[in-house]
Write an enzyme that holds these catalytic residues in place. Structure first.
Site, PDB file in Angstrom:
ATOM      1  N   ASP A  32       0.824  -1.201   0.000  1.00  0.00           N
ATOM      2  CA  ASP A  32       0.000   0.000   0.000  1.00  0.00           C
ATOM      3  C   ASP A  32       0.858   1.252   0.000  1.00  0.00           C
ATOM      4  O   ASP A  32       1.714   1.436   0.867  1.00  0.00           O
ATOM      5  CB  ASP A  32      -0.919   0.011   1.217  1.00  0.00           C
ATOM      6  CG  ASP A  32      -1.851   1.209   1.197  1.00  0.00           C
ATOM      7  OD1 ASP A  32      -2.347   1.564   0.112  1.00  0.00           O
ATOM      8  OD2 ASP A  32      -2.070   1.807   2.245  1.00  0.00           O
ATOM      9  N   ASP A  69      -3.204   6.314  -4.731  1.00  0.00           N
ATOM     10  CA  ASP A  69      -3.391   5.434  -3.585  1.00  0.00           C
ATOM     11  C   ASP A  69      -3.780   4.030  -4.035  1.00  0.00           C
ATOM     12  O   ASP A  69      -4.871   3.817  -4.572  1.00  0.00           O
ATOM     13  CB  ASP A  69      -4.464   6.002  -2.660  1.00  0.00           C
ATOM     14  CG  ASP A  69      -4.673   5.146  -1.424  1.00  0.00           C
ATOM     15  OD1 ASP A  69      -3.665   4.693  -0.844  1.00  0.00           O
ATOM     16  OD2 ASP A  69      -5.829   4.920  -1.043  1.00  0.00           O
TER      17      ASP A  69
END
Length: 506
Positions: free
Chosen positions: A116, A327
């Site tokens: 992430d 993201d």
């Protein structure tokens, strides 16, 4: 053996919740088919987006020192500080969920970590666990007591490595650097910061890292998925401090490609990239949240129609806080509501001879269509320009980078929200070679890199630093569906998902 730390007194509990992931995608109940799985992911992604809005507003981060990302220096030569590249494999394991493979410790325990870009903490489930503290995972559990290179971080002797914050404290009585992270959807991990050596599975290069030795993951209201053993935070490199992998490796360059659902494995690399920098966007720094990646999104078109608004509403350099956040934990792209409304209306105007669904629509989408059986719908393309309008420097989104196929409908895979910046999510980034270069302050895109590099043996860089990982250890993908460039003529109705207190430490 389980660890018992119940006699430790309780310092004040952290109040900050860190970046969320949809880790319960793989639990046995809940999901009957791919559509249910995707809807759940989209729902949790919305919770993540709300969480991002809150932490961006508050300036929260795991690394409390808030060190600036390293500015680019014109005369600096990156070759002067030669670093060994590290390349590992990445895999798709569920809607919007990607893992990277590493081995850890002298026992070479191979496992998968969710990757992430919005996170700056790395943690592994770490035996011996607290009583009933570790969730079941498919891979062997890492046992720190069997690793000759493992060392608990002494937060007094190495105070500079214990980045104290709302989530990390130095517990003086035990000299341990303790962490406690509660994720937005209610899952939780607690343990201490430790050191050990990890190995990149493709090139076998090694690095010693600081990571969360995770002792208790069962105290939250949600659990984690068995397909992975922890989280790999790959947030932007910071000048000093920070637990993200780029920060610890001192990596100016990080490259990855998010594979499509039916695609082969891909890679995550540090210090090197196999991808061409054919399209580039400027990376914009945020001193309050240095781990995030922002790009200078300039203009958006649908086909050849520009999405325009009054500059006082839509001006990335002024009204928009930090332009566009990239993201990998957000399922689809978000636009500020005023802008999105014009974007959606323009898209609808450009769609020809495809039925707009006026009734209930899945996944929280507001623009869905039904195509005729056996007919591949032809939807508009979305063009994104960065910095300025250059026909040679645009991100062209087509097919499943624009539309999501769910419940037999084709839905515009974008959302509106009430913040003044955009989020570029994974649905739009599938199959694109991404090169994050924090020395040059650029994020570069190579369209369809997954096909070019990993399926075309004639491509010049097809085998660069990419050895084959044995298939016996690859994670099991939950479902299969078309890749981002596949036509929309695949029936997903039969795709099924796999069924199957830190002991008062704080």
């Amino acid at each position: 053996m389980s660890i018992d730390l119940t006699k430790l007194p309780d310092p004040p509990m952290p109040s900050y919740t860190f970046t969320l992931f949809s880790r319960d995608l793989f639990e046995k109940p809940k999901f009957k088919d791919y559509d249910s799985l995707l809807e759940s992911k989209l729902s949790r992604s919305k919770a993540r987006v709300s969480h991002l809005a809150s932490i961006l507003g508050n300036g929260n981060s795991i690394g409390a020192n808030k060190n600036q990302t390293r500015p680019h220096i014109e005369h600096e030569s990156k070759s002067a500080d030669v670093k060994v590249p590290g390349t590992t494999s990445t895999h798709y394991v569920g809607p919007g969920e990607y893992v990277a493979s590493f081995t850890i410790g002298t026992q070479q325990i191979q496992s998968y970590l969710v990757i992430d870009t919005g996170s700056d903490l790395v943690w592994w489930q770490c035996e011996p666990c607290a009583d009933d503290g570790c969730y079941n995972q498919h891979d062997p559990l890492y046992d720190s007591t069997t690793s000759g290179t493992y060392e608990t971080l002494d937060c007094i002797a190495k105070s500079e490595s214990c980045f104290t914050s709302d989530e990390v404290v130095c517990w003086h009585s035990t000299r341990e650097c303790l962490y406690d992270v509660i994720y937005e959807e209610g899952s939780r991990t607690r343990g201490w910061i430790a050191e050990d050596t990890i190995t990149f599975v493709l090139d076998q290069n090694q690095e010693k890292i600081l990571f969360g030795c995770a002792k208790d993951q069962m105290s939250g209201v949600q659990s984690f998925g068995p397909e992975y053993s922890g989280i790999a935070g790959i947030g932007r490199r910071e000048l000093s401090g920070g637990y993200s992998l780029p920060s610890q490796f001192g990596a100016d360059i990080m490259a990855m490609c998010l594979s499509g659902i039916d695609s082969e494995r891909s890679t995550l690399s540090f210090h090197t990239t196999p991808f061409e920098k054919t399209i580039s966007a400027e990376l914009l720094p945020d001193p309050s949240n240095p781990e995030f990646y922002y790009v200078d999104l300039y203009k958006v078109f649908i086909n050849d129609k520009e999405i325009t608004l009054n500059p006082s509403i839509w001006n990335f350099r002024n009204a928009i806080d930090y332009s566009c956040l990239v993201d990998t934990g957000t399922a689809a792209t978000y636009f500020p509501r005023d802008f999105y409304n014009v974007f959606r209306d323009t898209f609808r105007q450009e769609v020809q001879n495809i039925r707009l669904v006026n009734g209930p629509r899945p996944g929280g989408f507001d623009t869905c269509y039904r195509g005729d059986p056996g007919v591949v719908p032809n939807f508009p393309v979305v063009k994104m320009y960065f910095g300025h309008q250059d026909p040679n420097n645009l991100l062209l989104l087509t097919h499943q980078r624009v539309m999501a196929h769910i419940r037999g409908m084709f839905c515009l895979a974008f959302y509106a929200w009430d913040e003044h910046y955009a989020i570029l999510g994974v649905n739009q980034l599938q199959g694109i070679g991404l090169t994050f270069d924090t020395a040059e302050n650029t994020l570069s895109f190579e369209l369809d890199a997954l096909y070019l590099y990993f399926r075309n043996p004639g491509h010049a860089s097809a085998t660069k630093d990419m050895r084959v990982l044995t298939r016996s250890h690859e994670p099991r993908s939950v479902v299969s569906e078309p890749s981002p460039t596949a036509p929309y003529d695949v029936d997903l109705s039969n795709d099924m998902s796999d069924e199957d207190d830190m002991l008062d430490m704080f």
